[in-house]
Design an enzyme around this catalytic site. Structure first.
Site, PDB file in Angstrom:
ATOM      1  N   HIS A  83      25.370  24.048 107.337  1.00  0.00           N
ATOM      2  CA  HIS A  83      25.483  25.200 106.433  1.00  0.00           C
ATOM      3  C   HIS A  83      25.176  24.779 104.994  1.00  0.00           C
ATOM      4  CE1 HIS A  83      27.603  28.046 109.305  1.00  0.00           C
ATOM      5  NE2 HIS A  83      27.566  26.902 109.970  1.00  0.00           N
TER       6      HIS A  83
ATOM      7  N   ASP B 266      28.199  31.686 102.077  1.00  0.00           N
ATOM      8  CA  ASP B 266      27.996  31.691 103.528  1.00  0.00           C
ATOM      9  C   ASP B 266      28.651  32.951 104.105  1.00  0.00           C
ATOM     10  OD1 ASP B 266      27.368  29.292 105.755  1.00  0.00           O
ATOM     11  OD2 ASP B 266      28.624  30.958 106.467  1.00  0.00           O
TER      12      ASP B 266
END
Ligand code: UDP
Length: 483
Positions: free
Chosen positions: A30, A138
């Site tokens: 990520h 995110d």
């Protein structure tokens, strides 16, 4: 937030430099695309602030132009890499990161907005510098996106998986209603088509081991959909030629009405090369690759989180040794869950290494490895970043997906893009491993190699002048400027 009316390429002419705030989920898969996105926006003139946890903190020294803010929440739950049930540990950890960062992030963001603390003192006296355009977080950080909006900061969500995977997220309640999930163990059911979501089969859907974990997984998925639906845009590390119908379906989704979808991948190809690696890559393997014939080396890596049993590691070693191809194998610390170091390798593999046929490293500079002319195939767990990196490099894949979105990614590789093969039955057994390596690297592998090269060309086109992703980056820049 202030607004400007500049076009996509005119930021440098604008009196105000806009600042984009980033908050990645603290895992390698990520962090990488978030930093690549930051790199793209920085190269377009935006100033960058990165919020991060102490856990898996990025190395600020690689990014001297960025402003870093430590959000010192106490992330106490076991991390996925420490746990035998990676899905459950991941969902618990995601929820814990949200909870523990909420209060410190709220405080830090409020202080930063009030005092513009990112500026060195002399600059602070200048008027109209560095107003905050938005937070890009995110999609798994719903709580922090909510905090930003409450403080008046517009938000955008980055999903680091495929468009198809996010389409699965939006379809999750329907798939539960239809009885596909939670998945049952019977292999015939696992092979059944998910009629509502082709090309997935039941066994491709992320599933949890227990009823409680299934409920928690549903919560994490539903929070990610809410995070996107309440943001002004969804940013995806994919490109139109790879996932045209999946992207079109997201754009038609009524639950996402008003959310602009920006498919700006492959981000690692658009971003200036900088490192966001949490482990130190062993660059000596590049020298070794320089000495190998073209397309002769099998690169083996299962990413940053996937774990194997000791016996799988041993079978992998025997299979690689038995294949007689050259190899570069990433055996990351923690690959065997519960053990700090990988088990000792069988003598037959040590002998292959000693004889110069292969190299084993703890962590590799993967993008450079995949782009190296000596690499002929990639045995991978099919994490989304690894998949995109292999596509861009034109390297055919041998797939052993482990958990989460990896089975779905492998389905696309094998059945839709046809640039890779599945390890038979997903079973790591030395004979099957050696056969699969021969199938992808040997004479029978021409078709997957041809498809891999076609995909490489379409990835390159997407980021060329007037390519779909180049146009999307322009649109993204305009969108952020308009916030
Ligand atoms: N990676 C790397 N060196 C390695 C193995 C992986 O730099 O030895 C990088 C890889 O290039 C990718 C990321 O780590 O960008 C892994 O992300 P992915 O989504 O493939 O898998 P995850 O780790 O999230 O399961």
């Amino acid at each position: 937030m202030g607004s400007t009316s500049t076009g996509a390429t005119a930021i440098a002419d604008d009196r105000r430099r806009r600042r984009v705030l980033f908050f990645p989920l603290p895992y390698q898969g990520h962090i990488n695309p978030m930093f690549q996105l930051a790199g793209v926006l920085h190269s377009r003139g935006f100033a960058i602030t990165v919020f991060h946890t102490h856990f898996n903190a990025p190395d600020a020294s690689f990014h001297p132009d960025y402003h870093f803010v430590l959000v010192s929440g106490d992330v106490m739950s076991p991390t996925p890499a420490d746990s035998p049930d990676t899905v459950q540990a991941t969902v618990e950890h995601i929820l814990a990161v949200n909870r523990s960062c909420e209060a410190p992030f709220r405080h830090l963001l409020a202080v930063l907005l009030a005092r513009r603390l990112w500026l060195p003192v002399p600059e602070q006296e200048e008027e109209e510098e560095d107003d905050v355009a938005c937070l890009v977080a995110d999609a798994h950080l719903l709580t922090l996106l909510d905090v930003a909006r409450e403080l008046g900061v517009p938000t955008m969500a980055l999903r680091t998986g495929s468009a198809a995977c996010f389409r699965f997220f939006t379809a999750f309640p329907l798939l539960c209603d239809k009885g596909y999930l939670p998945a049952h163990e019977s292999s015939s059911e696992l092979d059944a088509a998910v009629v509502e979501l082709p090309p997935y089969r039941v066994g491709d859907l992320p599933s949890a081991r227990s009823a409680a974990a299934h409920v928690q997984m549903g919560e994490v998925i539903s929070r990610a959909v809410t995070a996107v639906a309440t943001s002004t845009g969804l940013i995806l590390n994919t490109f139109d030629a790879l996932e045209a119908s999946e992207l079109a379906s997201l754009r038609r989704d009524r639950d996402l009405a008003g959310v602009q979808v920006f498919d700006v991948g492959p981000l690692h190809k658009l971003s200036p090369a900088t490192s966001s690696s949490l482990l130190h890559p062993d660059r000596s393997c590049l020298d070794w690759l320089d000495a190998q014939p073209q397309r002769s080396v099998l690169y083996v890596s299962f990413g940053s989180l996937a774990s194997m049993s000791s016996s799988d590691v041993e079978e992998t070693a025997w299979g690689i040794a038995g294949s007689s191809v050259r190899f570069l194998w990433v055996l990351r610390p923690g690959i065997v869950s519960g053990a700090g170091a990988p088990p000792p390798l069988p003598d037959v593999l040590d002998a292959a290494v000693a004889g110069g046929r292969g190299v084993v490293v703890r962590w590799a500079p993967q993008e450079e490895v995949l782009a190296h002319a000596a690499v002929g195939a990639f045995w991978t767990h099919c994490g989304w970043n690894s998949t995109v990196e292999a596509v861009c490099a034109g390297v055919p894949m041998l797939c052993t997906p482990c958990f989460g979105d990896q089975m779905g990614n492998a389905r696309y590789v094998v059945d839709v893009w046809r640039n890779g093969l599945m390890l038979a039955g997903g079973e790591v057994e030395r004979g099957k491993v050696a056969d699969a390596i021969a199938a992808v690297m040997g004479e029978g592998g021409e078709e997957v190699r041809r498809r891999a090269m076609e995909l490489k060309s379409s990835a390159a086109e997407s980021i060329g002048e007037a390519g779909s992703s180049s146009i999307m980056v322009d649109k993204l820049v305009s969108h952020i400027q308009s916030l």
